[in-house]
Design an enzyme around this catalytic site. Structure first.
Site, PDB file in Angstrom:
ATOM      1  N   HIS A 278      15.175 -19.922 -11.531  1.00  0.00           N
ATOM      2  CA  HIS A 278      15.945 -19.098 -12.482  1.00  0.00           C
ATOM      3  C   HIS A 278      15.461 -17.653 -12.440  1.00  0.00           C
ATOM      4  O   HIS A 278      16.264 -16.716 -12.345  1.00  0.00           O
ATOM      5  CB  HIS A 278      15.789 -19.667 -13.891  1.00  0.00           C
ATOM      6  CG  HIS A 278      16.278 -18.749 -14.967  1.00  0.00           C
ATOM      7  ND1 HIS A 278      17.551 -18.820 -15.486  1.00  0.00           N
ATOM      8  CD2 HIS A 278      15.663 -17.721 -15.620  1.00  0.00           C
ATOM      9  CE1 HIS A 278      17.701 -17.878 -16.403  1.00  0.00           C
ATOM     10  NE2 HIS A 278      16.565 -17.195 -16.501  1.00  0.00           N
ATOM     11  N   GLU A 279      14.147 -17.452 -12.504  1.00  0.00           N
ATOM     12  CA  GLU A 279      13.604 -16.091 -12.487  1.00  0.00           C
ATOM     13  C   GLU A 279      13.899 -15.395 -11.160  1.00  0.00           C
ATOM     14  O   GLU A 279      14.158 -14.184 -11.125  1.00  0.00           O
ATOM     15  CB  GLU A 279      12.089 -16.123 -12.739  1.00  0.00           C
ATOM     16  CG  GLU A 279      11.686 -16.683 -14.092  1.00  0.00           C
ATOM     17  CD  GLU A 279      12.328 -15.939 -15.257  1.00  0.00           C
ATOM     18  OE1 GLU A 279      12.571 -14.723 -15.122  1.00  0.00           O
ATOM     19  OE2 GLU A 279      12.591 -16.584 -16.285  1.00  0.00           O
ATOM     20  N   HIS A 282      17.297 -13.727 -10.993  1.00  0.00           N
ATOM     21  CA  HIS A 282      17.387 -12.351 -11.500  1.00  0.00           C
ATOM     22  C   HIS A 282      17.091 -11.353 -10.387  1.00  0.00           C
ATOM     23  O   HIS A 282      17.732 -10.302 -10.291  1.00  0.00           O
ATOM     24  CB  HIS A 282      16.400 -12.156 -12.649  1.00  0.00           C
ATOM     25  CG  HIS A 282      16.785 -12.852 -13.915  1.00  0.00           C
ATOM     26  ND1 HIS A 282      17.982 -12.638 -14.559  1.00  0.00           N
ATOM     27  CD2 HIS A 282      16.117 -13.773 -14.671  1.00  0.00           C
ATOM     28  CE1 HIS A 282      18.044 -13.382 -15.641  1.00  0.00           C
ATOM     29  NE2 HIS A 282      16.932 -14.090 -15.740  1.00  0.00           N
ATOM     30  N   GLU A 358      21.648 -14.088 -17.701  1.00  0.00           N
ATOM     31  CA  GLU A 358      20.873 -15.330 -17.801  1.00  0.00           C
ATOM     32  C   GLU A 358      21.706 -16.537 -17.384  1.00  0.00           C
ATOM     33  O   GLU A 358      21.204 -17.465 -16.732  1.00  0.00           O
ATOM     34  CB  GLU A 358      20.357 -15.511 -19.231  1.00  0.00           C
ATOM     35  CG  GLU A 358      19.354 -14.472 -19.689  1.00  0.00           C
ATOM     36  CD  GLU A 358      18.061 -14.505 -18.899  1.00  0.00           C
ATOM     37  OE1 GLU A 358      17.721 -15.586 -18.357  1.00  0.00           O
ATOM     38  OE2 GLU A 358      17.398 -13.461 -18.809  1.00  0.00           O
TER      39      GLU A 358
END
Length: 420
Positions: A278-279, A282, A358
């Site tokens: 997930h990070e 970004h 997100e």
């Protein structure tokens, strides 16, 4: 007359605080939608009755504190102006030094100390609430240490910004706001670059992750994502909090992958890999740079609005506020008050953009990892450890939630699972 203004400001704050109390603690403005009850997105299916009770109490208390702390800061600046304290601080600076930098330093010392001292009880209550609900494990001495570091860092940053602001105000009363905005761009880029190496280590200890097998798997994911990272860093947070976090920070060659030790302790390997994916999403989607562009756009508009409002307010109410002219440093509390109001009002827009990013990062992680079960269990674990509301009231979501509510994130995973 000025005493009446102070009393009216206090009464207005009390009325506002009472209204927020009713909205947050009394109004029935949240809950699980009927269509999601009994599903994996329903907190009653993965949280105990005690956890549900604590989550509700903690969330409401923290939300209330959030909505009164910033307006209370506005009240402080207004009272400092109405009572003439700002003029007294300026005179103290003028008497202590013949140099402009020395005068600014003394003025900021008085202003910062006064505002911080008045805000300290509320800040302590916020810390105490986290401690009582078991989220904070930080001793008072450590909390005070971090608070002192914040004050020193904020003071240094304030000195730089105030010097820039009043330098340009004294040279162009009409266009100062544009020059200040232009000056903040390289400053923010520089801050983003040095933050992982210089700023973050002031607060915590960063070390290479001890689990080398896990590090290899995370770096393999990073390689797939095109992230130029050679190490995964572990930050010691267990002595401060029971909550979890992970992030990719920095820009360019200073990019770092960071995991809190609490995350490593409380999540399974599959869940940790989902969090890291997930990070990395970004990074892949350039959210850091888009965030900077949005920040610069918001600050551009904010500086323009603040400049217009300051001129009008000083012309109309300058005498009551003890402000003789815009270019005098005793006008600073008005600048801080208006800037805070404008940025507070822009939070819903910033948060809306952030929530969208997100969601996209969640989708990227699902595509990279391909394990919906780990995604759902990760979100459930986050809800339990942070005692966060899975479905907050509308105003709370607008102003506080830079991430989608966990009920939405879990529901989106299930929708993705059905599509496949």
């Amino acid at each position: 007359m000025k005493a009446k203004w102070v009393v009216r400001a206090l009464l207005l704050f009390v009325v506002y605080a009472a209204a927020m109390f009713v909205y947050i603690f009394i109004s029935d403005n949240s809950g699980v939608p009927e269509t999601l009850r009994g599903t994996v997105a329903d907190p009653s299916t993965f949280m105990s009755q005690r956890e549900l009770y604590l989550s509700e109490g903690y969330s409401k208390t923290r939300n209330f504190l959030y909505f009164i702390m910033t307006p209370f800061e506005w009240l402080i600046y207004l009272v400092i102006l109405l009572t003439g304290l700002s003029r007294l601080f300026e005179r103290a600076g003028q008497k202590s030094s013949k140099w402009a930098a020395g005068q600014t330093t003394v003025y900021l010392l008085f202003l910062t100390f006064t505002a911080s001292l008045v805000m300290l009880p509320l800040r302590y209550v916020s810390y105490w609430v986290s401690k009582q609900y078991g989220l904070s494990t930080q001793p008072v001495s450590e909390w005070l240490k971090h608070h002192a570091i914040d004050l020193c860092f904020d003071f240094g940053w304030s000195f730089i910004m105030v010097s820039i602001i009043y330098f340009f105000i004294r040279r162009s009363v009409k266009r100062w706001w544009m020059y200040v905005w232009m000056a903040t761009i390289p400053l923010m880029l520089f801050y983003s670059f040095v933050k992982p190496e210089i700023i973050d280590p002031l607060y915590n200890d960063f070390t290479p992750i001890e689990n080398k097998q896990l590090e290899e798997k995370i770096l393999a994911l990073a390689d797939q994502a095109g992230i130029p990272a050679e190490h995964v860093y572990e930050v010691k947070m267990a002595g401060q909090t029971n909550t979890m976090n992970a992030y990719v920070t920095g820009i360019g060659s200073n990019t770092r992958i960071v995991l809190w030790d609490t995350t490593l302790q409380q999540l399974s390997e599959g869940e940790i890999l989902f969090v890291m994916a997930h990070e990395m999403g970004h990074y892949v989607k350039k959210d850091v740079y888009r965030g900077m562009i949005l920040y610069f756009a918001i600050t551009f508009v904010s500086f323009w609005i603040v400049a217009k409002l300051m001129n009008r307010i000083i012309r109309k109410y300058g005498k009551a506020l003890h402000i003789e002219r815009l270019e005098a440093i005793h006008s600073l509390p008005l600048y801080l008050l208006l800037s805070s109001v404008v940025l507070f009002a822009s939070d819903p827009l910033s948060n809306m953009v952030s929530r969208h990013e997100e969601n996209l990062a969640d989708q990227y992680a699902l595509e990279l990892i391909g394990n919906e079960k780990d995604a759902i269990s990760t979100f459930q674990a986050l809800a339990k450890t942070s005692l966060s509301e899975t479905n907050p009231p509308l105003l709370v979501k607008w102003f506080r939630y830079s991430h989608p509510p966990l009920i939405d994130r879990i529901y989106n995973v299930k929708k993705q699972e059905k599509k496949e």
